[in-house]
Design a protein around this motif. Structure first.
Motif, PDB file in Angstrom:
ATOM      1  N   UNK A  38       0.911  -1.026   0.368  1.00  0.00           N
ATOM      2  CA  UNK A  38      -0.045  -0.170  -0.016  1.00  0.00           C
ATOM      3  C   UNK A  38       0.809   1.079   0.225  1.00  0.00           C
ATOM      4  N   UNK A  39       2.220   1.020   0.805  1.00  0.00           N
ATOM      5  CA  UNK A  39       2.535   2.402   0.728  1.00  0.00           C
ATOM      6  C   UNK A  39       3.401   2.660  -0.875  1.00  0.00           C
ATOM      7  N   UNK A  40       4.092   1.532  -1.410  1.00  0.00           N
ATOM      8  CA  UNK A  40       4.557   1.900  -2.631  1.00  0.00           C
ATOM      9  C   UNK A  40       3.821   2.425  -3.283  1.00  0.00           C
ATOM     10  N   UNK A  41       2.627   1.619  -3.384  1.00  0.00           N
ATOM     11  CA  UNK A  41       1.466   2.207  -4.048  1.00  0.00           C
ATOM     12  C   UNK A  41       0.749   3.805  -4.294  1.00  0.00           C
ATOM     13  N   UNK A  42       0.847   3.884  -2.891  1.00  0.00           N
ATOM     14  CA  UNK A  42       0.513   5.781  -1.947  1.00  0.00           C
ATOM     15  C   UNK A  42       2.198   6.926  -2.936  1.00  0.00           C
ATOM     16  N   UNK A  43       3.042   5.972  -2.637  1.00  0.00           N
ATOM     17  CA  UNK A  43       4.049   6.890  -3.134  1.00  0.00           C
ATOM     18  C   UNK A  43       4.007   6.357  -4.578  1.00  0.00           C
ATOM     19  N   UNK A  44       3.999   5.771  -5.569  1.00  0.00           N
ATOM     20  CA  UNK A  44       3.451   6.477  -7.629  1.00  0.00           C
ATOM     21  C   UNK A  44       2.757   7.254  -7.239  1.00  0.00           C
ATOM     22  N   UNK A  45       1.149   7.193  -6.457  1.00  0.00           N
ATOM     23  CA  UNK A  45       0.131   8.157  -6.694  1.00  0.00           C
ATOM     24  C   UNK A  45       0.533   9.361  -6.711  1.00  0.00           C
ATOM     25  N   UNK A  46       1.066   9.167  -6.060  1.00  0.00           N
ATOM     26  CA  UNK A  46       1.859  11.186  -5.464  1.00  0.00           C
ATOM     27  C   UNK A  46       3.265  11.461  -5.922  1.00  0.00           C
ATOM     28  N   UNK A  47       3.797  10.227  -7.449  1.00  0.00           N
ATOM     29  CA  UNK A  47       5.042  10.579  -7.178  1.00  0.00           C
ATOM     30  C   UNK A  47       4.802  11.345  -8.734  1.00  0.00           C
ATOM     31  N   UNK A  48       4.074  10.910  -9.190  1.00  0.00           N
ATOM     32  CA  UNK A  48       3.564  10.812 -10.997  1.00  0.00           C
ATOM     33  C   UNK A  48       2.045  11.316 -11.124  1.00  0.00           C
ATOM     34  N   UNK A  49       1.930  12.393 -11.304  1.00  0.00           N
ATOM     35  CA  UNK A  49       0.361  13.359 -12.210  1.00  0.00           C
ATOM     36  C   UNK A  49      -0.270  11.451 -12.717  1.00  0.00           C
ATOM     37  N   UNK A  50      -1.707  11.512 -12.431  1.00  0.00           N
ATOM     38  CA  UNK A  50      -2.478  11.008 -13.565  1.00  0.00           C
ATOM     39  C   UNK A  50      -1.927   9.489 -13.409  1.00  0.00           C
ATOM     40  N   UNK A  51      -1.456   9.041 -12.488  1.00  0.00           N
ATOM     41  CA  UNK A  51      -1.629   7.384 -12.405  1.00  0.00           C
ATOM     42  C   UNK A  51      -1.823   6.987 -10.495  1.00  0.00           C
ATOM     43  N   UNK A  52      -3.115   6.600 -10.926  1.00  0.00           N
ATOM     44  CA  UNK A  52      -4.102   6.284  -9.908  1.00  0.00           C
ATOM     45  C   UNK A  52      -4.229   5.180  -9.925  1.00  0.00           C
ATOM     46  N   UNK A  53      -4.392   3.696 -10.849  1.00  0.00           N
ATOM     47  CA  UNK A  53      -4.523   2.579 -10.991  1.00  0.00           C
ATOM     48  C   UNK A  53      -3.312   1.876 -10.242  1.00  0.00           C
ATOM     49  N   UNK A  54      -4.215   0.723  -9.131  1.00  0.00           N
ATOM     50  CA  UNK A  54      -3.241   0.010  -8.597  1.00  0.00           C
ATOM     51  C   UNK A  54      -2.521  -0.940  -9.648  1.00  0.00           C
ATOM     52  N   UNK A  55      -3.452  -1.742 -10.031  1.00  0.00           N
ATOM     53  CA  UNK A  55      -3.102  -2.171 -11.209  1.00  0.00           C
ATOM     54  C   UNK A  55      -2.405  -2.273 -12.273  1.00  0.00           C
ATOM     55  N   UNK A  56      -1.880  -1.309 -12.842  1.00  0.00           N
ATOM     56  CA  UNK A  56      -0.752  -0.408 -13.878  1.00  0.00           C
ATOM     57  C   UNK A  56      -0.002  -0.181 -12.387  1.00  0.00           C
ATOM     58  N   UNK A  57      -0.098  -0.045 -11.229  1.00  0.00           N
ATOM     59  CA  UNK A  57       1.710   0.371 -10.520  1.00  0.00           C
ATOM     60  C   UNK A  57       2.266  -0.838 -10.147  1.00  0.00           C
ATOM     61  N   UNK A  58       1.422  -1.873  -9.795  1.00  0.00           N
ATOM     62  CA  UNK A  58       1.979  -3.533  -9.377  1.00  0.00           C
ATOM     63  C   UNK A  58       2.296  -3.959 -10.935  1.00  0.00           C
ATOM     64  N   UNK A  59       2.074  -3.969 -11.790  1.00  0.00           N
ATOM     65  CA  UNK A  59       1.946  -4.169 -13.296  1.00  0.00           C
ATOM     66  C   UNK A  59       3.650  -4.083 -12.965  1.00  0.00           C
ATOM     67  N   UNK A  60       4.212  -2.930 -12.728  1.00  0.00           N
ATOM     68  CA  UNK A  60       5.316  -2.370 -13.037  1.00  0.00           C
ATOM     69  C   UNK A  60       6.596  -2.984 -11.632  1.00  0.00           C
TER      70      UNK A  60
END
Length: 328
Positions: A38-60
């Motif tokens: 959850x923290x890693x997903x949250x970091x991605x959402x806070x670091x990149x504009x228009x990035x919110x999809x958990x699935x997309x983040x976890x694919x990376x």
């Protein structure tokens, strides 16, 4: 392809030339905080504009785990072996080695680009022709774009108009890789009936070359010896016009190599025949044989044009090679 190598290369957030920058930021965050998912997903959402999809983040994140940068221990994300090595070394050479070890096709793409600019469509075709196990369809460019973008992010490739070319750093890698990666255990997905080997040794000289270089050469010439017509990959060698030992600067030059059957490679290296700058086969006058095969494929073809694609061999290399032959 070894079990550890990946067919798909996943893009990073942040744009096509910032994959490495994004990777560095992820590894820095993970090393400092050992986050939960959850923290890693949250970091991605806070670091990149228009990035919110958990699935997309976890694919990376999953891709970075497969490559060996990250691992999950007791619910927390930490650096894995490749991640620790790259963070410690902090250079592009280390990153490129890791990416080439884990992803099939990156080196062959660099080899292919050394011959000249390529569009995305040409990159896609080259990758699929050389590595059919990748499995995408001809005409698809998404996967080709991700491969090019990883190399662009490492400073090895740059975009010029609608094509991609090697930078000086990319060309430097190519010049050394053909020998340095000779121990690679990647095996082409071709019907060699068990005859193919990851480390390829030539017929005449006890040297090994990168199997991805060999696959690139063979694919570039439609998987066939242009002299004999032999089309079984396990029976083809990579022959150098300007020799491997005397001209190390041309070892990875695709216009200095062609696939020959093992017999015809031996005949070429023993100066029994050559090819002139107009791609005509020339036979050593002292060459005599009772072999029907050699008579048909070499002696009877004296003066005939070898069916090579235009500009596949550098005429100047052929002329330089032939200038050293007393009988030409």
């Amino acid at each position: 392809m070894t079990p550890d190598q990946l067919r798909s290369i996943v893009p990073m957030f942040g744009g096509g030339t910032r994959y490495v920058e994004t990777l560095d930021a992820i590894l820095e965050f993970v090393e400092a905080h050992q986050p939960t998912t959850d923290e890693l997903v949250g970091w991605h959402r806070g670091s990149f504009a228009n990035v919110s999809s958990r699935e997309s983040i976890m694919r990376r994140v999953s891709y970075l785990q497969q490559v060996g940068f990250l691992q999950q221990v007791d619910g927390q994300w930490v650096l894995n072996d490749a991640g620790r090595e790259y963070v410690q070394q902090g250079d592009v050479a280390t990153l490129l080695r890791i990416m080439c070890e884990r992803n099939v096709g990156l080196r062959s793409l660099l080899y292919a680009l050394s011959a000249g600019p390529m569009t995305l469509g040409e990159v896609s075709d080259q990758q699929l022709d050389t590595h059919p196990e990748l499995g995408w369809s001809h005409g698809e460019t998404d996967m080709a774009r991700q491969r090019v973008n990883w190399l662009r992010s490492m400073g090895l490739v740059e975009e010029r108009g609608d094509a991609y070319v090697l930078t000086d750093e990319g060309r430097s890698f190519v010049e050394n890789a053909v020998a340095e990666w000779s121990g690679s255990n990647w095996t082409p997905a071709t019907s060699d009936d068990g005859m193919s080997a990851g480390t390829y040794t030539t017929t005449i000289h006890a040297r090994a070359v990168d199997p991805e270089f060999r696959a690139t050469v063979i694919s570039r010439h439609d998987r066939e010896c242009p002299i004999s017509g032999v089309d079984h990959p396990g029976l083809l060698d990579v022959a150098h016009v300007l020799s491997w030992s005397d001209y190390p600067e041309y070892r990875a030059d695709l216009t200095n190599v062609l696939p020959l059957s093992k017999t015809h490679h031996a005949a070429f290296d023993r100066e029994l025949f050559t090819i002139d700058r107009d791609y005509r086969l020339l036979v050593n006058p002292s060459f005599e044989t009772q072999s029907e095969l050699l008579q048909q494929t070499i002696i009877e073809q004296d003066g005939e044009r070898v069916p090579l694609p235009e500009e596949s061999l550098n005429p100047e290399y052929l002329a330089q090679h032939n200038a050293s032959l007393a009988w030409v």
